[in-house]
Design a protein around this motif. Structure first.
Motif, mmCIF file in Angstrom:
data_model
loop_
_atom_site.group_PDB
_atom_site.id
_atom_site.type_symbol
_atom_site.label_atom_id
_atom_site.label_comp_id
_atom_site.label_asym_id
_atom_site.label_seq_id
_atom_site.Cartn_x
_atom_site.Cartn_y
_atom_site.Cartn_z
ATOM 1 N N ASN A 102 0.696 -1.114 -0.133
ATOM 2 C CA ASN A 102 0.017 0.020 0.027
ATOM 3 C C ASN A 102 0.713 1.301 -0.001
ATOM 4 O OD1 ASN A 102 -1.945 1.822 0.420
ATOM 5 N ND2 ASN A 102 -3.057 0.888 1.785
ATOM 6 N N LYS A 103 1.252 1.538 -1.222
ATOM 7 C CA LYS A 103 2.468 2.551 -1.420
ATOM 8 C C LYS A 103 1.566 4.034 -0.961
ATOM 9 C CE LYS A 103 5.447 -0.376 -2.873
ATOM 10 N NZ LYS A 103 6.312 -0.874 -2.019
ATOM 11 N N GLY A 104 0.543 4.165 -1.289
ATOM 12 C CA GLY A 104 -0.032 5.788 -1.153
ATOM 13 C C GLY A 104 -0.253 5.798 0.490
ATOM 14 N N ALA A 105 -0.644 4.714 1.357
ATOM 15 C CA ALA A 105 -0.565 4.813 2.731
ATOM 16 C C ALA A 105 0.627 4.951 3.349
ATOM 17 C CB ALA A 105 -1.503 3.573 3.330
ATOM 18 N N LEU A 106 1.677 4.244 3.033
ATOM 19 C CA LEU A 106 2.939 4.518 3.382
ATOM 20 C C LEU A 106 3.531 5.752 3.253
ATOM 21 C CD1 LEU A 106 4.397 0.804 2.586
ATOM 22 C CD2 LEU A 106 3.569 1.633 4.835
ATOM 23 N N ALA A 107 3.420 6.140 2.046
ATOM 24 C CA ALA A 107 3.798 7.466 1.712
ATOM 25 C C ALA A 107 3.208 8.612 2.772
ATOM 26 C CB ALA A 107 3.386 8.005 0.306
ATOM 27 N N LEU A 108 1.697 8.415 2.865
ATOM 28 C CA LEU A 108 0.914 9.212 3.498
ATOM 29 C C LEU A 108 1.593 9.529 5.239
ATOM 30 C CD1 LEU A 108 -1.313 11.277 4.190
ATOM 31 C CD2 LEU A 108 -2.783 9.146 4.570
ATOM 32 N N TYR A 109 1.575 8.376 5.938
ATOM 33 C CA TYR A 109 1.931 8.144 7.087
ATOM 34 C C TYR A 109 3.407 8.742 7.078
ATOM 35 C CZ TYR A 109 -2.036 5.216 7.741
ATOM 36 O OH TYR A 109 -3.536 4.983 7.774
ATOM 37 N N GLY A 110 4.240 8.343 6.158
ATOM 38 C CA GLY A 110 5.571 8.779 6.034
ATOM 39 C C GLY A 110 5.792 10.297 6.276
ATOM 40 N N ARG A 111 5.021 11.187 5.524
ATOM 41 C CA ARG A 111 4.841 12.405 5.610
ATOM 42 C C ARG A 111 4.481 13.030 6.720
ATOM 43 N NH1 ARG A 111 2.897 11.472 0.381
ATOM 44 N NH2 ARG A 111 0.750 11.873 0.954
ATOM 45 N N LEU A 112 3.447 12.109 7.619
ATOM 46 C CA LEU A 112 2.840 12.716 8.901
ATOM 47 C C LEU A 112 3.951 12.292 10.023
ATOM 48 C CD1 LEU A 112 -1.006 11.335 8.421
ATOM 49 C CD2 LEU A 112 0.117 13.586 8.390
ATOM 50 N N GLY A 113 4.949 11.650 9.552
ATOM 51 C CA GLY A 113 6.091 11.447 10.612
ATOM 52 C C GLY A 113 6.181 10.113 11.346
ATOM 53 N N PHE A 114 5.188 9.117 10.780
ATOM 54 C CA PHE A 114 5.352 7.949 11.083
ATOM 55 C C PHE A 114 6.647 7.141 10.793
ATOM 56 C CE2 PHE A 114 0.913 8.548 11.886
ATOM 57 C CZ PHE A 114 0.502 7.553 12.761
ATOM 58 N N ILE A 115 7.208 6.261 11.250
ATOM 59 C CA ILE A 115 8.378 5.470 11.146
ATOM 60 C C ILE A 115 8.031 3.838 10.881
ATOM 61 C CG2 ILE A 115 10.018 7.058 12.189
ATOM 62 C CD1 ILE A 115 10.297 5.523 14.498
ATOM 63 N N ARG A 116 8.845 3.315 10.267
ATOM 64 C CA ARG A 116 8.681 1.866 10.150
ATOM 65 C C ARG A 116 9.360 0.977 11.245
ATOM 66 N NH1 ARG A 116 9.620 1.118 3.652
ATOM 67 N NH2 ARG A 116 7.880 2.529 2.761
ATOM 68 N N ALA A 117 8.660 0.682 12.234
ATOM 69 C CA ALA A 117 9.364 0.118 13.489
ATOM 70 C C ALA A 117 9.667 -1.386 13.271
ATOM 71 C CB ALA A 117 8.555 0.326 14.547
ATOM 72 N N LYS A 118 8.861 -2.044 12.454
ATOM 73 C CA LYS A 118 8.874 -3.651 12.238
ATOM 74 C C LYS A 118 8.253 -3.924 11.009
ATOM 75 C CE LYS A 118 8.745 -7.680 15.070
ATOM 76 N NZ LYS A 118 8.113 -8.141 16.330
ATOM 77 N N ARG A 119 9.023 -5.168 10.267
ATOM 78 C CA ARG A 119 7.949 -5.835 9.195
ATOM 79 C C ARG A 119 7.434 -7.017 9.975
ATOM 80 N NH1 ARG A 119 9.357 -6.146 3.140
ATOM 81 N NH2 ARG A 119 7.788 -7.487 2.326
ATOM 82 N N LEU A 120 5.992 -7.185 9.413
ATOM 83 C CA LEU A 120 5.327 -8.193 10.280
ATOM 84 C C LEU A 120 5.081 -9.233 9.002
ATOM 85 C CD1 LEU A 120 2.991 -6.026 12.124
ATOM 86 C CD2 LEU A 120 4.762 -7.245 13.078
ATOM 87 N N TYR A 121 5.637 -10.411 8.931
ATOM 88 C CA TYR A 121 5.575 -11.261 7.963
ATOM 89 C C TYR A 121 4.172 -11.996 7.934
ATOM 90 C CZ TYR A 121 10.565 -10.285 7.130
ATOM 91 O OH TYR A 121 11.439 -9.488 6.954
ATOM 92 N N ARG A 122 3.642 -12.116 6.827
ATOM 93 C CA ARG A 122 2.179 -12.827 6.404
ATOM 94 C C ARG A 122 1.256 -12.220 7.500
ATOM 95 N NH1 ARG A 122 2.511 -17.540 3.249
ATOM 96 N NH2 ARG A 122 0.743 -18.172 4.592
ATOM 97 N N TYR A 123 1.015 -11.050 7.579
ATOM 98 C CA TYR A 123 0.485 -10.436 8.727
ATOM 99 C C TYR A 123 -1.253 -10.523 8.330
ATOM 100 C CZ TYR A 123 -1.262 -6.618 12.088
ATOM 101 O OH TYR A 123 -2.112 -6.206 12.921
ATOM 102 N N TYR A 124 -1.542 -10.236 7.206
ATOM 103 C CA TYR A 124 -2.772 -10.575 6.725
ATOM 104 C C TYR A 124 -3.269 -11.732 6.254
ATOM 105 C CZ TYR A 124 -2.452 -5.356 6.888
ATOM 106 O OH TYR A 124 -2.229 -4.109 7.290
ATOM 107 N N LEU A 125 -4.481 -11.898 6.317
ATOM 108 C CA LEU A 125 -5.119 -13.489 5.927
ATOM 109 C C LEU A 125 -4.857 -13.798 4.705
ATOM 110 C CD1 LEU A 125 -8.428 -13.258 7.714
ATOM 111 C CD2 LEU A 125 -6.516 -14.452 8.409
#
Length: 79
Positions: free
Chosen positions: A17-40
């Motif tokens: 979800n590149k759009g969401a990641l870009a938005l959250y990045g602009r808002l100051g969120f940082i990537r804290a962890k990658r969650l493998y196979r997180y979604y169903l």
């Protein structure tokens, strides 16, 4: 939120979800962890955090991440 004592906001976003990641990045969120196979559907997610500084304690927000960094740099495109 900061006035009520909140120290961070945490959310998850699908790695594709590149759009969401870009938005959250602009808002100051940082990537804290990658969650493998997180979604169903088997797709990975990023755990994103928006850290609020604690001026009363003089803490650097980056130091508040602790073990969730998994030894990887959070700004890495490979997370």
């Amino acid at each position: 939120m900061m006035e009520s004592g909140c120290e961070e906001v945490t959310l998850e976003a699908e790695v594709t979800n590149k759009g969401a990641l870009a938005l959250y990045g602009r808002l100051g969120f940082i990537r804290a962890k990658r969650l493998y196979r997180y979604y169903l559907n088997g797709v990975d997610a990023f755990r994103l955090k928006l850290l609020f500084p604690r001026p009363d304690l003089g803490l650097d927000p980056m130091m508040m991440l602790g073990d969730e960094r998994d030894g990887q740099h959070m700004d890495s495109p490979y997370l």
